[in-house]
Design an enzyme around this catalytic site. Structure first.
Site, short mmCIF file in Angstrom:
data_model
loop_
_atom_site.label_atom_id
_atom_site.label_comp_id
_atom_site.label_asym_id
_atom_site.label_seq_id
_atom_site.Cartn_x
_atom_site.Cartn_y
_atom_site.Cartn_z
CB SER A 30 -1.08 0.00 1.28
OG SER A 30 -1.57 1.19 1.33
CE1 TYR A 50 -4.20 -2.23 5.17
CE2 TYR A 50 -3.49 -0.03 4.40
CZ TYR A 50 -3.77 -1.20 4.03
OH TYR A 50 -4.06 -1.74 2.75
#
Length: 238
Positions: free
Chosen positions: A131, A144
């Site tokens: 990501s 995350y």
């Protein structure tokens, strides 16, 4: 980029980016095995085979890794990921742990399971979905970001050991992509605030991610290994 005669194993293939990736492989001739958390819907033929696997359950991760080892895929795409935003001081330990389990531990085990057959053939492609939050970070994303930076590190180490075996491993770092997960986590207001800082001035599309994954997994890629490639409309570079 054709994949006739090749087998691709794609996690999280029932929706979003994973579904777009699985569909793109199938359209180009691959035999696609996809994972999903629930039973297959009637008529859902994006994959030729489905594996039910909920990565919040360690036993199911282990069973999925066993399935990868048995399937001996030419291409492994680790796409499954979860996210929960919270202020750093308020992150529940169980949430942090579950995010690492789904986003890092599962890809780690599946990569381990895929390597023996790829090494024996002298050819393999592994693409791990990272990501932009695994290249840069932002408030409320400690859990995350920790997981996605870890995915990048795992991919680099894998490439360092196995590129000489013909296994090219890379990670892809999507930006703000128009998926159910994005809309659920950010909401409309959060999305609009982020888009204002994206040079492309829009959300990305799952199909755009799929095209990059296809190239990395193809015979056209002969020398790219250990990279974490952002596809984010310029967001992480400005």
């Amino acid at each position: 980029m054709q994949f006739s005669g090749k087998k691709a194993f794609v996690t999280g293939a029932s929706r979003g980016i994973g579904r777009a990736i699985a569909q793109a492989f199938r359209e180009r001739g691959a035999w696609v095995i996809g994972t999903r958390t629930r039973a297959r819907s009637r008529g859902d033929d994006v994959c030729q085979e489905w594996v039910a696997a909920d990565f919040s359950d360690v036993a199911q991760i282990m069973a999925c890794a066993k399935r990868v080892r048995e399937a001996e895929p030419d291409v492994l795409v680790n796409n499954v990921g979860i996210n929960k935003i919270a202020p750093f001081a308020e992150i529940a330990p169980e949430d942090f742990r579950s995010i690492q389990q789904v986003n890092v531990f599962a890809p780690f085990l599946l990569c381990q399971a895929a390597i023996p057959a790829m090494k024996r053939r002298g050819w393999g492609r592994i693409v791990n979905l990272s990501s932009i939050w695994g290249k840069i970070s932002k408030e409320y994303r400690a859990s995350y970001s920790a997981s996605k930076f870890a995915v990048d590190g795992l991919t680099i180490a894998l490439a360092a050991e196995h590129t000489a075996d013909g296994i090219l491993a890379n990670s892809v770092a999507p930006g703000i992509i128009d998926t159910e997960l994005t809309r659920r986590v950010l909401g409309d207001a959060g999305i609009q605030a982020l888009i204002a800082n994206v040079p492309a001035r829009r959300l990305g599309h799952a199909e755009e991610i799929a095209r990059l994954v296809l190239w990395l997994a193809s015979d056209d890629n002969t020398y790219m290994a250990g990279q974490n490639i952002a596809i984010d409309g310029g967001y992480s570079r400005v």
